[in-house]
Enzyme design. Structure first.
Site, PDB file in Angstrom:
ATOM      1  N   HIS A  42       9.863   7.506   8.582  1.00 36.60           N
ATOM      2  CA  HIS A  42      10.516   7.574   7.276  1.00 36.60           C
ATOM      3  C   HIS A  42      11.994   7.869   7.487  1.00 36.60           C
ATOM      4  O   HIS A  42      12.390   8.401   8.525  1.00 36.60           O
ATOM      5  CB  HIS A  42       9.862   8.643   6.397  1.00 36.60           C
ATOM      6  CG  HIS A  42       8.523   8.227   5.868  1.00 36.60           C
ATOM      7  ND1 HIS A  42       8.244   8.150   4.514  1.00 36.60           N
ATOM      8  CD2 HIS A  42       7.384   7.849   6.495  1.00 36.60           C
ATOM      9  CE1 HIS A  42       6.994   7.742   4.343  1.00 36.60           C
ATOM     10  NE2 HIS A  42       6.453   7.556   5.530  1.00 36.60           N
ATOM     11  N   ASN A  66       9.688   4.827   3.571  1.00 38.37           N
ATOM     12  CA  ASN A  66       9.565   4.377   4.953  1.00 38.37           C
ATOM     13  C   ASN A  66      10.869   3.730   5.404  1.00 38.37           C
ATOM     14  O   ASN A  66      11.742   3.422   4.594  1.00 38.37           O
ATOM     15  CB  ASN A  66       8.453   3.331   5.051  1.00 38.37           C
ATOM     16  CG  ASN A  66       7.101   3.874   4.672  1.00 38.37           C
ATOM     17  OD1 ASN A  66       6.341   4.294   5.517  1.00 38.37           O
ATOM     18  ND2 ASN A  66       6.781   3.854   3.384  1.00 38.37           N
ATOM     19  N   ARG A  89       0.842  -1.196   0.000  1.00 37.67           N
ATOM     20  CA  ARG A  89       0.000   0.000   0.000  1.00 37.67           C
ATOM     21  C   ARG A  89       0.880   1.251   0.000  1.00 37.67           C
ATOM     22  O   ARG A  89       1.028   1.933  -1.009  1.00 37.67           O
ATOM     23  CB  ARG A  89      -0.948  -0.004   1.207  1.00 37.67           C
ATOM     24  CG  ARG A  89      -2.121   0.984   1.060  1.00 37.67           C
ATOM     25  CD  ARG A  89      -1.767   2.442   1.316  1.00 37.67           C
ATOM     26  NE  ARG A  89      -1.350   2.695   2.684  1.00 37.67           N
ATOM     27  CZ  ARG A  89      -0.911   3.876   3.107  1.00 37.67           C
ATOM     28  NH1 ARG A  89      -0.819   4.905   2.269  1.00 37.67           N
ATOM     29  NH2 ARG A  89      -0.525   4.033   4.368  1.00 37.67           N
ATOM     30  N   ASP A  90       1.503   1.541   1.121  1.00 34.52           N
ATOM     31  CA  ASP A  90       2.298   2.759   1.261  1.00 34.52           C
ATOM     32  C   ASP A  90       3.513   2.742   0.334  1.00 34.52           C
ATOM     33  O   ASP A  90       3.905   3.773  -0.212  1.00 34.52           O
ATOM     34  CB  ASP A  90       2.742   2.900   2.721  1.00 34.52           C
ATOM     35  CG  ASP A  90       3.167   4.310   3.079  1.00 34.52           C
ATOM     36  OD1 ASP A  90       3.307   5.143   2.178  1.00 34.52           O
ATOM     37  OD2 ASP A  90       3.358   4.587   4.268  1.00 34.52           O
ATOM     38  N   HIS A  98       5.440   5.070  13.055  1.00 32.14           N
ATOM     39  CA  HIS A  98       5.636   4.983  11.605  1.00 32.14           C
ATOM     40  C   HIS A  98       6.696   6.016  11.222  1.00 32.14           C
ATOM     41  O   HIS A  98       6.436   7.222  11.280  1.00 32.14           O
ATOM     42  CB  HIS A  98       4.298   5.264  10.910  1.00 32.14           C
ATOM     43  CG  HIS A  98       4.343   5.286   9.417  1.00 32.14           C
ATOM     44  ND1 HIS A  98       3.772   4.298   8.637  1.00 32.14           N
ATOM     45  CD2 HIS A  98       4.878   6.178   8.535  1.00 32.14           C
ATOM     46  CE1 HIS A  98       3.942   4.596   7.358  1.00 32.14           C
ATOM     47  NE2 HIS A  98       4.619   5.734   7.277  1.00 32.14           N
ATOM     48  N   CYS A 121       6.459  10.585   0.854  1.00 27.43           N
ATOM     49  CA  CYS A 121       5.367  11.556   0.797  1.00 27.43           C
ATOM     50  C   CYS A 121       5.583  12.517  -0.366  1.00 27.43           C
ATOM     51  O   CYS A 121       6.655  13.126  -0.476  1.00 27.43           O
ATOM     52  CB  CYS A 121       5.309  12.339   2.103  1.00 27.43           C
ATOM     53  SG  CYS A 121       4.093  13.676   2.106  1.00 27.43           S
TER      54      CYS A 121
END
Length: 313
Positions: A206, A246, A13-14, A204, A237
C-alpha cells in the site's frame, strides 16, 4: 534487464470493497473483461463473503458467471471460509485466495477472531480445495500493525511455514497498512526467498506513506517477480488511520517498464481504463501516470519557442 515481472490486478475486489457507492454489476463485469485484455497474470475478481459483511461484493456469483475468460489469465477470488470456498468452486474460480493477519490485534479487528481460529478455518478451506484448485495465502500486516507496531520477521515466517506445510501454492506477503520501508522489504524478501523459494511468492504493498513504488523496486531487486496492484491505486484498510489504497498498478508497471523490465502489460490500454475510473466512482483516484502521462508522452513546445530557437541559431 529482461526479467519478467507478473502483476495481479485486485481493483474489483480489494479496490472496490470499501467504496461507499455500489459499483453496478455490469460495470464490474466490463472492467474485468477489459483487464483480461491487458496482460495480467491474475485478476482478483471478487470475494465470496456474506453480503452484509461486504455489500459492495454482494454480486460475486453473477460477476463470476458473466466474465469472459481469457486463456492465460487466472481468475482468483477471496474466500473467508468453507462456505465461501464452496461458492467459489461452483463459480469455477481458478484460484482461492485466503487471508489472515500476522498481528493478533489486527486479526481480531478485521476478522473478529484470534489467529489460531482463523488458521483452523483456513486449513479446512485448503483441504476442500486440494486436488481441485490451487490456494494462495495472503498474510496481512507483515511489515507492521497500526495497533501493535512492528511485527517481527520471525513471526511472519512462522505463519508462512505453517501454511506452506499445508501444501498451498502461493504466499502473498502484505503491507496492509503501508508501514513498510525498502530496507525492511529487502530483508523480508531475502528471508522469503531462502525459505519459500519453491512457492509462488507475491508482494502486496500500500502507498499510505508514499513508499509503495520504492518498496516494489526493493522487492524486484531482491528477486521477487509477482506483485498485486490496484487500478488507480484504489483500496485501503479500514483499521489503519489515514490509510490510502494499494499501489497503483499502472504507476508500478510504468516504472518497471521504463527501467527495462518486461511486465507483459499493455500499458496504454491500462491507462485508458484508469482514466475512466473517476467517472465510474464519482471521485478522483490516487494514480499518477494516468494524469501526467507516460514519460515518453511528449507535448508540443509552448508558443514562441520556435522563434527563440531561430533567434539563437
Amino acid at each position: 534487464m529482461t526479467q519478467r515481472i507478473f502483476f495481479n490486478e485486485v481493483v474489483t475486489r480489494d479496490g472496490f470493497q470499501i467504496e461507499p457507492q455500489f459499483v453496478p454489476t455490469d460495470a464490474k463485469v466490463a472492467l474485468v473483461d477489459e483487464l483480461s485484455q491487458c496482460g495480467f497474470a491474475k485478476v482478483e475478481v471478487t470475494s465470496f463473503t456474506l453480503a452484509k459483511a461486504i455489500p459492495m461484493l454482494r454480486d460475486a456469483d453473477e460477476v463470476m458467471g458473466r466474465i469472459r475468460r481469457v486463456p492465460g489469465v487466472e481468475y482468483t477470488v477471496l474466500v473467508p471460509n468453507v462456505r465461501g470456498a464452496e461458492r467459489a468452486l461452483e463459480a469455477r474460480a481458478d484460484e482461492l485466495n485466503v487471508v489472515m493477519s500476522t498481528s493478533e490485534t489486527h486479526n481480531l479487528a478485521n476478522l473478529r477472531m484470534p489467529r489460531e481460529k482463523s488458521f483452523a478455518g483456513l486449513r479446512d478451506v485448503i483441504a476442500l480445495a486440494a486436488g481441485r484448485v490451487p490456494v494462495n495465502v495472503s498474510l496481512s500486516t507483515c511489515f507492521g500493525c497500526p495497533m501493535e507496531g512492528e511485527v517481527p520477521q520471525d513471526e511472519v515466517l512462522r505463519w508462512a511455514e505453517r501454511f506452506a506445510q499445508l501444501g498451498v501454492r502461493g504466499l502473498t506477503i502484505c503491507d496492509t497498512t503501508g508501514m513498510a520501508h525498502p530496507a525492511q522489504v529487502a530483508a523480508m524478501v531475502d528471508a522469503l526467498q531462502r525459505r519459500f523459494g519453491h512457492l509462488q511468492l507475491t508482494l502486496h504493498f500500500h502507498n499510505t506513506r508514499g513508499m509503495g513504488l520504492a518498496n516494489v523496486l526493493a522487492a524486484v531487486q531482491g528477486g521477487i517477480v509477482r506483485f498485486d496492484g490496484s487500478l488507480g491505486g484504489l483500496g485501503g484498510c479500514p483499521y489503519a488511520p489515514g490509510a490510502s489504497g494499494n499501489i497503483s498498478s499502472e504507476d508500478a508497471i510504468h516504472m518497471l517498464q521504463a527501467m527495462g523490465y518486461d511486465t507483459g502489460i499493455d500499458l496504454p490500454h491500462l491507462l485508458a481504463l484508469a482514466r475512466r475510473l473517476p467517472q465510474l466512482l464519482g471521485h478522483d483516484v490516487p494514480g499518477q501516470v494516468a494524469k501526467a502521462g507516460r514519460i515518453e508522452d511528449l507535448h508540443p513546445a509552448p508558443e514562441g519557442v520556435a522563434e527563440l530557437r531561430r533567434a539563437v541559431a
